[in-house]
Design a protein around this motif. Structure first.
Motif, mmCIF file in Angstrom:
data_model
loop_
_atom_site.group_PDB
_atom_site.id
_atom_site.type_symbol
_atom_site.label_atom_id
_atom_site.label_comp_id
_atom_site.label_asym_id
_atom_site.label_seq_id
_atom_site.Cartn_x
_atom_site.Cartn_y
_atom_site.Cartn_z
ATOM 1 N N ALA A 1 1.032 -1.443 0.205
ATOM 2 C CA ALA A 1 0.141 -0.147 -0.069
ATOM 3 C C ALA A 1 1.091 0.941 0.043
ATOM 4 N N PHE A 2 2.162 1.213 0.692
ATOM 5 C CA PHE A 2 2.910 2.686 0.565
ATOM 6 C C PHE A 2 3.735 2.535 -0.518
ATOM 7 N N VAL A 3 3.977 2.188 -1.404
ATOM 8 C CA VAL A 3 4.474 1.248 -2.351
ATOM 9 C C VAL A 3 3.521 2.046 -3.843
ATOM 10 N N ARG B 1 5.203 6.352 -8.408
ATOM 11 C CA ARG B 1 4.316 5.975 -9.817
ATOM 12 C C ARG B 1 4.954 5.385 -10.707
ATOM 13 N N PHE B 2 4.653 4.121 -11.302
ATOM 14 C CA PHE B 2 5.765 3.632 -12.306
ATOM 15 C C PHE B 2 4.894 2.880 -13.271
ATOM 16 N N PHE B 3 5.659 2.672 -13.732
ATOM 17 C CA PHE B 3 5.243 1.848 -14.883
ATOM 18 C C PHE B 3 4.650 0.030 -14.401
ATOM 19 N N ILE C 1 0.342 -3.713 -11.304
ATOM 20 C CA ILE C 1 0.228 -5.134 -10.238
ATOM 21 C C ILE C 1 -1.136 -4.655 -8.991
ATOM 22 N N SER C 2 -1.416 -3.462 -8.892
ATOM 23 C CA SER C 2 -2.543 -3.388 -8.254
ATOM 24 C C SER C 2 -3.653 -4.837 -8.880
ATOM 25 N N PHE C 3 -4.036 -4.307 -9.977
ATOM 26 C CA PHE C 3 -4.713 -6.003 -10.466
ATOM 27 C C PHE C 3 -4.220 -7.478 -10.446
ATOM 28 N N LEU C 4 -3.063 -7.025 -9.741
ATOM 29 C CA LEU C 4 -1.995 -9.217 -9.546
ATOM 30 C C LEU C 4 -2.653 -8.568 -7.976
#
Length: 273
Positions: A87-89, A94-96, A101-104
């Motif tokens: 959550a902190f990351v 903001r990154f490609f 990654i959120s979906f996974l």
């Protein structure tokens, strides 16, 4: 929007119907837990606490209870660590591929439990991992992480970034900012996420069925006894205990997720001055 008296009555009636639909089966089972007869018939002939005593003095039930508690606590600890870090990351950088990654992260809880359970079973079998306590913990952690992640991420997104900027302007380093700004802002979200994660792990059965091996958690024990049609009064007593124990963390978590800590956290509270 002005609601008519009839609309209000209709909404209340619909709400009561939904509540009754959800709770009448649970209340009925709870009443059967106090049934003085071992035959489930209505009305019950009398009330007794005998079945609770029988369940408590059953060593198999106590072993299953202890295993469920241990697995729930361990899965919650893993979820708190991994979920909060993720959550902190996701909230700070903001990154490609961030959306992917959120979906996974969210996918395991969206998939049917039987799919997750079968996948984990195949994975453990392929790598010759012995099924036991830690395979249960890993299985539960796959969906508990999502609960903590969603709670902490939602809280961080509701917390104004000006708090962190003010902390830096006052000379606070990263640790001081975390201690006096970030942690106070997310602490109730962490507690709520942990309680919900424990509640989910506590009564999980589908994933556990594929990852427990020969061991029995309390939900698996209940499932086995119902499937065999044995000791139904004791099963009702155990199930009522599970409902009550699940209700407590869910209620506390609901009370904690009010977001009041966000309003109480202020730039002046960094302690960096």
């Amino acid at each position: 929007m002005i609601e008519t008296r009839g609309a209000k009555i209709g909404l209340w009636a619909w709400a009561l119907i939904v509540i009754a639909f959800l709770w009448i089966p649970l209340v009925t089972m709870g009443v059967y837990a106090f049934n003085s007869s071992n035959v489930q018939s209505w009305p019950i002939p009398g009330l007794t606490l005998h079945w609770f005593s029988e369940a408590w003095h059953d060593q198999e039930v106590r072993d299953a209870l202890w295993l469920s508690v241990k697995a729930g606590l361990a899965a919650t600890a893993v979820a708190l660590l991994l979920g909060s870090l993720a959550a902190f990351v996701l909230s700070r950088y903001r990154f490609f591929g961030q959306d992917a990654i959120s979906f996974l992260f969210v996918l395991p809880i969206a998939l049917p439990g039987i799919i997750t359970g079968m996948a984990l079973n195949s994975f453990f079998t392929f790598w010759a991992v012995q099924f036991g306590f830690w395979t249960i913990v890993i299985g539960h952690a796959t969906f508990c992480v999502v609960i903590v992640l969603n709670n902490v991420l939602a809280r961080l997104r509701r917390t104004s970034g000006s708090y962190f900027e003010a902390s830096a302007d006052l000379g606070a380093d990263g640790w001081q900012t975390f201690r006096y700004v970030t942690f106070p802002a997310v602490r109730t979200a962490l507690v709520a996420g942990g309680l919900l994660a424990f509640a989910l792990s506590w009564d999980e059965i589908v994933v556990t069925y594929f990852t427990a091996g020969a061991q029995n958690t309390l939900p698996l024990l209940i499932f086995g006894k119902i499937r065999q049609g044995q000791e139904l009064p004791i099963v009702n007593a155990i199930a009522l205990f599970v409902i009550v124990l699940t209700f407590v963390p869910v209620y506390i978590a609901q009370r904690l997720t009010t977001g009041r800590d966000v309003e109480r956290t202020s730039p002046g509270g960094t302690g960096a001055a």
